[in-house]
Design a protein around this motif. Structure first.
Motif, mmCIF file in Angstrom:
data_model
loop_
_atom_site.group_PDB
_atom_site.id
_atom_site.type_symbol
_atom_site.label_atom_id
_atom_site.label_comp_id
_atom_site.label_asym_id
_atom_site.label_seq_id
_atom_site.Cartn_x
_atom_site.Cartn_y
_atom_site.Cartn_z
ATOM 1 N N LEU A 1 -110.448 -38.992 41.272
ATOM 2 C CA LEU A 1 -111.067 -39.951 40.350
ATOM 3 C C LEU A 1 -110.045 -41.006 39.923
ATOM 4 C CD1 LEU A 1 -113.293 -37.777 38.034
ATOM 5 C CD2 LEU A 1 -113.932 -39.191 39.976
ATOM 6 N N LEU A 2 -108.826 -40.559 39.692
ATOM 7 C CA LEU A 2 -107.773 -41.481 39.265
ATOM 8 C C LEU A 2 -107.313 -42.348 40.439
ATOM 9 C CD1 LEU A 2 -106.613 -41.608 36.449
ATOM 10 C CD2 LEU A 2 -104.680 -40.296 37.239
ATOM 11 N N ALA A 3 -107.106 -41.690 41.570
ATOM 12 C CA ALA A 3 -106.554 -42.392 42.728
ATOM 13 C C ALA A 3 -107.552 -43.401 43.287
ATOM 14 C CB ALA A 3 -106.155 -41.386 43.806
ATOM 15 N N ALA A 4 -108.865 -43.101 43.169
ATOM 16 C CA ALA A 4 -109.874 -44.013 43.715
ATOM 17 C C ALA A 4 -109.762 -45.381 43.051
ATOM 18 C CB ALA A 4 -111.270 -43.427 43.514
ATOM 19 N N GLY A 5 -109.654 -45.372 41.707
ATOM 20 C CA GLY A 5 -109.527 -46.640 40.989
ATOM 21 C C GLY A 5 -108.266 -47.375 41.387
ATOM 22 N N LEU A 6 -107.163 -46.625 41.454
ATOM 23 C CA LEU A 6 -105.875 -47.237 41.811
ATOM 24 C C LEU A 6 -105.934 -47.885 43.185
ATOM 25 C CD1 LEU A 6 -102.888 -44.857 41.035
ATOM 26 C CD2 LEU A 6 -103.208 -47.193 40.267
ATOM 27 N N THR A 7 -106.486 -47.147 44.123
ATOM 28 C CA THR A 7 -106.449 -47.615 45.503
ATOM 29 C C THR A 7 -107.420 -48.781 45.710
ATOM 30 O OG1 THR A 7 -106.034 -46.691 47.689
ATOM 31 C CG2 THR A 7 -108.148 -46.177 46.712
ATOM 32 N N LEU A 8 -108.562 -48.760 44.966
ATOM 33 C CA LEU A 8 -109.499 -49.895 45.031
ATOM 34 C C LEU A 8 -108.840 -51.148 44.479
ATOM 35 C CD1 LEU A 8 -113.051 -48.762 43.887
ATOM 36 C CD2 LEU A 8 -112.372 -49.740 46.064
ATOM 37 N N VAL A 9 -108.232 -50.998 43.306
ATOM 38 C CA VAL A 9 -107.599 -52.149 42.661
ATOM 39 C C VAL A 9 -106.463 -52.674 43.533
ATOM 40 C CG1 VAL A 9 -106.129 -52.810 40.723
ATOM 41 C CG2 VAL A 9 -108.222 -51.560 40.312
ATOM 42 N N PHE A 10 -105.726 -51.749 44.131
ATOM 43 C CA PHE A 10 -104.663 -52.234 44.998
ATOM 44 C C PHE A 10 -105.209 -52.859 46.269
ATOM 45 C CE2 PHE A 10 -101.558 -52.171 48.267
ATOM 46 C CZ PHE A 10 -100.531 -52.833 47.631
ATOM 47 N N GLY A 11 -106.182 -52.184 46.856
ATOM 48 C CA GLY A 11 -106.721 -52.667 48.128
ATOM 49 C C GLY A 11 -107.373 -54.031 48.004
ATOM 50 N N ILE A 12 -108.097 -54.254 46.916
ATOM 51 C CA ILE A 12 -108.864 -55.496 46.804
ATOM 52 C C ILE A 12 -108.077 -56.599 46.122
ATOM 53 C CG2 ILE A 12 -110.967 -56.488 45.872
ATOM 54 C CD1 ILE A 12 -112.166 -53.731 46.099
ATOM 55 N N MET A 13 -107.378 -56.235 45.046
ATOM 56 C CA MET A 13 -106.718 -57.295 44.280
ATOM 57 C C MET A 13 -105.230 -57.368 44.553
ATOM 58 S SD MET A 13 -108.501 -56.021 40.911
ATOM 59 C CE MET A 13 -110.187 -55.505 40.936
ATOM 60 N N ASP A 14 -104.720 -56.427 45.354
ATOM 61 C CA ASP A 14 -103.299 -56.413 45.652
ATOM 62 C C ASP A 14 -102.486 -56.291 44.364
ATOM 63 O OD1 ASP A 14 -101.209 -56.322 47.382
ATOM 64 O OD2 ASP A 14 -100.926 -58.488 47.477
ATOM 65 N N LEU A 15 -102.980 -55.438 43.461
ATOM 66 C CA LEU A 15 -102.336 -55.303 42.155
ATOM 67 C C LEU A 15 -101.817 -53.878 41.973
ATOM 68 C CD1 LEU A 15 -101.932 -56.473 39.171
ATOM 69 C CD2 LEU A 15 -104.014 -55.234 38.661
ATOM 70 N N VAL A 16 -100.527 -53.753 41.646
ATOM 71 C CA VAL A 16 -99.970 -52.450 41.301
ATOM 72 C C VAL A 16 -100.192 -52.250 39.816
ATOM 73 C CG1 VAL A 16 -97.952 -50.975 41.371
ATOM 74 C CG2 VAL A 16 -98.146 -52.871 42.947
ATOM 75 N N ASN A 17 -101.055 -51.325 39.464
ATOM 76 C CA ASN A 17 -101.388 -51.164 38.062
ATOM 77 C C ASN A 17 -100.839 -49.858 37.514
ATOM 78 O OD1 ASN A 17 -102.499 -51.286 35.558
ATOM 79 N ND2 ASN A 17 -104.525 -50.644 36.228
ATOM 80 N N LEU A 18 -99.664 -49.919 36.889
ATOM 81 C CA LEU A 18 -99.099 -48.711 36.294
ATOM 82 C C LEU A 18 -99.912 -48.266 35.084
ATOM 83 C CD1 LEU A 18 -95.278 -49.458 36.259
ATOM 84 C CD2 LEU A 18 -96.548 -48.149 37.908
ATOM 85 N N ALA A 19 -100.630 -49.211 34.481
ATOM 86 C CA ALA A 19 -101.356 -48.896 33.252
ATOM 87 C C ALA A 19 -102.648 -48.131 33.524
ATOM 88 C CB ALA A 19 -101.661 -50.172 32.474
ATOM 89 N N HIS A 20 -102.904 -47.795 34.792
ATOM 90 C CA HIS A 20 -104.099 -47.025 35.114
ATOM 91 C C HIS A 20 -104.104 -45.687 34.383
ATOM 92 C CE1 HIS A 20 -107.639 -46.863 37.600
ATOM 93 N NE2 HIS A 20 -107.363 -45.625 37.950
ATOM 94 N N GLY A 21 -102.920 -45.085 34.254
ATOM 95 C CA GLY A 21 -102.822 -43.810 33.541
ATOM 96 C C GLY A 21 -103.184 -43.955 32.073
ATOM 97 N N SER A 22 -102.958 -45.148 31.515
ATOM 98 C CA SER A 22 -103.307 -45.363 30.109
ATOM 99 C C SER A 22 -104.818 -45.276 29.917
ATOM 100 C CB SER A 22 -102.813 -46.738 29.649
ATOM 101 O OG SER A 22 -101.416 -46.799 29.750
#
Lengths: 313, 305
Positions: B20-41
């Motif tokens: 559930l956590l990784a899906a959001g991270l990988t979507l955001v990275f895959g589509i927006m090319d954004l490394v989002n450390l704040a996903h854990g927040s």
């Protein structure tokens, strides 16, 4: 060397740092030495990181781990009664360098975001080893009862002497990074940063150069770790926590990427800001967090970029 | 044998939370090319929202259901206010800025909810165990986590593979400029994807909270594991994230459960007791090192156009 505004700022910075023990005595404020010892040691680590991050464009998100390895080497040796600094400190650098060789060999095969995450993950790995080292205090850390001794040459327990030792090592590291960055070796690192494929195409084996730079950077951080553990008489896994790696990146970027003195400026600014903000409110990070965002958005070249006058020093 | 089955279920449960956590991270990275450390927040915020809403409503299910849209909103505001300015920046900038956001969120939670953790009491109906096999009683709540996690994973698969929105998401991941040129409002798409990712992260946080309690910093430790998951799976690939999440969840759980015994068989008990926990925490990182050594792009590299 011409007297550019940049040279004046850098000179003032070094003179200011050299005057800290005197100022502490004049104002009868010994905490100043404690604070600046920390600043100088962490600046040393940031200077190490700057070599690969600033000049080489390698975003290592796990450099605190080399500081921790250096610190643990000193701590564990002291725990077993080996307090000779000439043994401890070179070993601290050696182990940090060896781990960097292992990590670098794997993560330099990758690029961009993979590199960031892998360096982070390998740092976590060692962090958990530190937490699991029950014999050496585990999560609670390890107290160092006997400070390193350098055959009586330096009185390590005398705070000003220790401060000057740290400052001298920082200057030495700055000199080394300056020489490296302007050597042929440094040119290859910079070429690889701006276009790795092109650098390869003209026949430069950039992987080896980048790996060497990665290891040198870790050696400097290992030395900083030995200093940090000695100054605190204590080492714990908290030193290797991933937020500490983040702090190092903050200092380098805040000071100005690829500027020789940038990491020092950045670390001084960062830790003084922390002191000031946390004296106003316990929740200082609620202010500091958004400041980082603003720094990224509006001050890309950091403090170094604010100094008037053209080219980089 | 019963222990093994129980641990397999625990592994699946951890794996699904990680997914559930990784899906959001990988979507955001895959589509927006954004490394989002704040996903854990967002994971943490989800857990704290749930704690508060459960207090207010007195019902666990209602509280959890209210926390989801709240986290979705936080995600959308976060994307609009802060992250949308970072898409064009390089990864170093993104790491630094989102690192700042983590500090901000942690302090905010400390300010609003206080420094102590929050436990979320489970209703009596969810608190018991069910006999799965003779001799194997498994906690109902963990079973529900598995079912919900599995259902949401399927929902996500359906969303990405079968719907028009999913088609746009996939198109956005393979060529951003082109889909913009074809008249899709790319900014709206980004915001929506980020909100969905935030809701998934919050759902993971909500489901984990009754087991681990909601506390400050809970997001970061699991975020790093989620990073390991997406690196192993191949950044940008949902399928990779799913396989890698289950793999990582399983290996981590198995390591913690069986490594001490295994080591005791080959070395002295004190040495094994020292080594086992450290080695168990290291296993997933070693797995990652191995995968990267063999396949630097991860198991299921996402194709980029």
């Amino acid at each position: 060397m011409r007297l550019t505004p940049r040279a004046v700022v850098y000179g003032a910075l070094l003179i200011g740092l050299a005057l800290v023990p005197t100022l502490a005595q004049v104002f009868a404020y010994p905490f100043l030495i404690t604070l600046f010892t920390r600043i100088v040691i962490l600046s040393l680590a940031a200077v190490g990181l700057n070599l690969i991050l600033g000049f080489g464009g390698m975003v290592s998100f796990g450099h605190a781990v080399y500081v921790g390895i250096g610190g643990y080497t000193v701590g564990i040796l002291a725990h077993h009664g080996i307090t000779n600094g000439f043994v401890q400190w070179p070993l601290a650098m050696l182990f940090a360098g060896l781990y960097a060789l292992f990590v670098g060999a794997i993560c330099l095969r990758t690029r961009g975001v993979y590199f960031i995450m892998i360096t982070l993950a390998f740092a976590q790995l060692v962090y958990y080893v530190g937490v699991g080292l029950y014999e050496y205090g585990g999560d609670d850390g390890l107290t160092i009862y006997t400070r390193s001794d350098f055959a009586g040459l330096i009185n390590m327990s005398h705070k000003p002497s220790f401060y000057y030792l740290a400052l001298a090592l920082l200057c030495l590291a700055l000199f080394a990074v300056w020489r490296i960055a302007n050597s042929r070796f440094g040119m290859v690192i910079r070429a690889s940063k701006s276009n790795d494929r092109r650098a390869n195409a003209i026949g430069l084996p950039t992987f080896r150069y980048r790996l060497a730079a990665f290891v040198i950077s870790a050696l400097i951080c290992g030395l900083a770790g030995a200093l940090l553990a000695t100054s605190a008489d204590f080492i714990s896994p908290a030193v290797m926590h991933w937020t500490r790696s983040g702090d190092l990146i903050i200092a380098v970027v805040l000071g100005g990427l690829g500027s020789l003195f940038g990491p020092v400026l950045g670390m001084v600014a960062f830790l003084l800001l922390e002191e000031v903000l946390s004296s106003y409110t316990e929740y200082w990070q609620i202010v500091f967090g958004p400041m980082l965002l603003l720094l990224v958005l509006f001050a890309r070249r950091g403090i170094d970029g604010l100094i008037p006058g053209g080219g980089r020093g | 044998m019963l222990l093994l089955i129980e641990q397999i279920l625990n592994g699946v449960q951890l794996g699904l939370l990680l997914f559930l956590l990784a899906a959001g991270l990988t979507l955001v990275f895959g589509i927006m090319d954004l490394v989002n450390l704040a996903h854990g927040s967002l994971y943490m915020i989800g857990a704290y929202f749930a704690a508060t809403f459960v207090d207010w409503t007195g019902s666990f299910v209602l509280g959890a259901l209210l926390a989801l849209p709240a986290a979705f909103l936080v995600g959308i505001v976060l994307e609009r206010v802060a992250l949308s300015t970072l898409y064009s920046r390089d990864h170093l900038d993104q790491v630094l800025a989102t690192f700042g956001l983590i500090l901000f969120f942690n302090e905010l939670v400390r300010l609003v909810w206080g420094p102590g953790g929050r436990t979320i009491p489970l209703p009596a109906a969810l608190n018991g165990t069910v006999p799965l096999l003779p001799g194997l009683d498994y906690p109902i709540y963990r079973l529900i986590v598995i079912l919900v996690g599995g259902a949401v994973a399927f929902l996500l698969y359906w969303l990405v593979a079968k719907t028009r929105l999913g088609m746009r998401i996939r198109a956005g991941a393979s060529n951003r400029e082109m889909i913009g040129a074809l008249g899709v409002d790319i900014r709206l798409l980004y915001t929506l994807v980020f909100g969905i990712g935030a809701a998934f992260a919050a759902l993971a946080g909500i489901m984990a909270a009754p087991i681990t309690t909601a506390q400050i910093g809970m997001g970061e430790s699991i975020l790093i594991v989620a990073f390991v998951v997406i690196v192993i799976g191949g950044i940008g690939s949902i399928r990779g994230a799913f396989v890698a999440a289950l793999l990582v969840g399983m290996i981590d759980t198995m390591g913690r459960a069986f490594l001490p015994e295994l080591l005791r068989a080959i070395m002295s008990a004190p040495a094994a007791n020292t080594l086992a926990p450290a080695l168990a925490s290291m296993l997933i990182y070693l797995l990652m090192a191995l995968v990267l050594f063999l396949r630097p792009e991860g198991l299921f590299p996402a194709r980029r156009g």
